[in-house]
Design an enzyme around this catalytic site. Structure first.
Site, PDB file in Angstrom:
ATOM      1  N   LEU A   1      41.575  43.370  37.732  1.00  0.00           N
ATOM      2  CA  LEU A   1      42.041  42.030  37.381  1.00  0.00           C
ATOM      3  C   LEU A   1      41.548  41.058  38.447  1.00  0.00           C
ATOM      4  O   LEU A   1      41.371  41.441  39.612  1.00  0.00           O
ATOM      5  CB  LEU A   1      43.578  41.972  37.321  1.00  0.00           C
ATOM      6  CG  LEU A   1      44.296  42.811  36.265  1.00  0.00           C
ATOM      7  CD1 LEU A   1      45.802  42.644  36.419  1.00  0.00           C
ATOM      8  CD2 LEU A   1      43.856  42.423  34.862  1.00  0.00           C
ATOM      9  N   ASP A   2      41.371  39.805  38.050  1.00  0.00           N
ATOM     10  CA  ASP A   2      41.036  38.778  39.028  1.00  0.00           C
ATOM     11  C   ASP A   2      42.159  38.658  40.058  1.00  0.00           C
ATOM     12  O   ASP A   2      43.323  38.987  39.781  1.00  0.00           O
ATOM     13  CB  ASP A   2      40.845  37.428  38.339  1.00  0.00           C
ATOM     14  CG  ASP A   2      39.640  37.413  37.419  1.00  0.00           C
ATOM     15  OD1 ASP A   2      38.759  38.278  37.585  1.00  0.00           O
ATOM     16  OD2 ASP A   2      39.590  36.538  36.528  1.00  0.00           O
ATOM     17  N   GLU A   3      41.815  38.133  41.214  1.00  0.00           N
ATOM     18  CA  GLU A   3      42.766  38.069  42.332  1.00  0.00           C
ATOM     19  C   GLU A   3      44.059  37.351  41.963  1.00  0.00           C
ATOM     20  O   GLU A   3      45.153  37.803  42.315  1.00  0.00           O
ATOM     21  CB  GLU A   3      42.109  37.361  43.518  1.00  0.00           C
ATOM     22  CG  GLU A   3      42.977  37.293  44.763  1.00  0.00           C
ATOM     23  CD  GLU A   3      42.250  36.746  45.974  1.00  0.00           C
ATOM     24  OE1 GLU A   3      42.908  36.432  46.981  1.00  0.00           O
ATOM     25  OE2 GLU A   3      41.002  36.625  45.913  1.00  0.00           O
TER      26      GLU A   3
ATOM     27  N   ARG B   1      39.251  33.166  31.223  1.00  0.00           N
ATOM     28  CA  ARG B   1      39.325  31.878  31.918  1.00  0.00           C
ATOM     29  C   ARG B   1      38.202  30.941  31.461  1.00  0.00           C
ATOM     30  O   ARG B   1      38.436  29.748  31.195  1.00  0.00           O
ATOM     31  CB  ARG B   1      39.277  32.106  33.430  1.00  0.00           C
ATOM     32  CG  ARG B   1      40.443  32.932  33.938  1.00  0.00           C
ATOM     33  CD  ARG B   1      40.192  33.502  35.328  1.00  0.00           C
ATOM     34  NE  ARG B   1      40.129  32.444  36.343  1.00  0.00           N
ATOM     35  CZ  ARG B   1      39.857  32.690  37.630  1.00  0.00           C
ATOM     36  NH1 ARG B   1      39.606  33.936  38.023  1.00  0.00           N
ATOM     37  NH2 ARG B   1      39.828  31.699  38.496  1.00  0.00           N
TER      38      ARG B   1
END
Length: 293
Positions: A137-139, A237
């Site tokens: 997952l993204d940060e 996103r």
């Protein structure tokens, strides 16, 4: 089929579905590498009914296969914080990731990542197994990450992910409302040549598909369910930004607001198939904030 894992021993029985197949044909179903299969046989780590057999052995429905797996130690440094495990069975564990941390570092001796938290959990449970994440997952994204506890089976889970058989569902809080309550975004994505941290919609990029469904909305915001048909970097996103519904507090593609804490993207559920029983597993993240618009 049924199975059990005890320390580093994997037992598989009730082989009705594969009766008549050779042992090697059966093992190849799990996408183990040729190197690992060769070592398992040469080191006599595979037995049927407690007896060493050849690759060509023909399986019977009442046989029991035992695989003595090589002992592999935890490879990531332990962290001060222990992972929050949402689901666990003999093969996998599903872990909640907070916003603000990454899944792993290339340097496994650094700390502060989700992999380090999982290493701490494994140590506390007495597991001597390496940390193997299946996806990332993204940060700033919160939610569920799947880890494989049986290293020999990681290639199987990797292929399941690549072939889109592991279903990942996200909820996103966005500015504005999509033009349709249900839609598929089909926009290729590539690296932004002006900013190495960003991705962008690009006709020369890689295929990217995101399925959307509006759950609720008000005058300013929408809560949208997103399902990935592909797994490109920053896919949700960028896609939401491209349809003029940027995610709240997304510092790369969205806008900031004080109405919500943190970036409004949450990995809310995971669905996959057990490699042996073929049963569907679905896990929801009970640790995520309740979102009501």
């Amino acid at each position: 089929m049924k199975y059990s894992v005890n320390l580093n021993e994997l037992k598989i029985n009730y082989l009705n579905e594969v009766e008549g197949e050779s042992l090697i044909e059966f093992l190849q179903l799990f996408k183990m590498s040729k190197k690992n299969l060769h070592l398992l046989f040469t080191e006599k780590r595979i037995k049927v009914n407690r007896t060493t057999v050849q690759r060509e052995y023909i399986l019977q429905k009442n046989d029991e296969i035992t695989i003595q797996m090589p002992i592999e130690e935890i490879d990531y440094a332990m962290d001060k914080k222990c992972a929050e495990v949402v689901y666990e069975d003999d093969l996998v564990c599903v872990v909640h990731k907070d916003a603000g941390i990454i899944v792993h570092e290339d340097d496994k001796q650094k700390t502060g990542t989700l992999a380090n938290q999982v290493a701490t959990y494994y140590a506390q449970q007495g597991y001597s197994i390496p940390v193997r994440y299946i996806h990332r997952l993204d940060e700033e994204t919160q939610g569920l990450v799947l880890f494989c506890k049986v290293p020999l089976l990681q290639p199987w889970f990797d292929e399941e992910l690549m072939e889109k058989r592991i279903e990942r569902t996200y909820h996103a809080i966005t500015f504005n409302r999509p033009s349709e309550d249900e839609m598929m975004i089909d926009k290729r994505l590539g690296r932004d040549r002006h900013d190495a941290k960003r991705m962008r919609v690009s006709s020369t990029g890689k295929d990217a598909l995101t399925k959307l469904k509006v759950i609720s909305h008000n005058d300013m915001y929408s809560l949208i369910e997103c399902k990935l048909e592909t797994g490109r970097t920053h896919q949700i996103r960028v896609h939401l930004s491209a349809i003029h519904c940027p995610i709240v507090n997304d510092n790369l593609y969205g806008r900031m607001t004080k109405d919500f804490d943190g970036m409004g993207l949450y990995a809310v559920s995971l669905k996959w198939t057990d490699p042996f029983t073929k049963e569907k597993r679905i896990v929801f993240d009970s640790l995520l904030p309740k979102i009501i618009l």
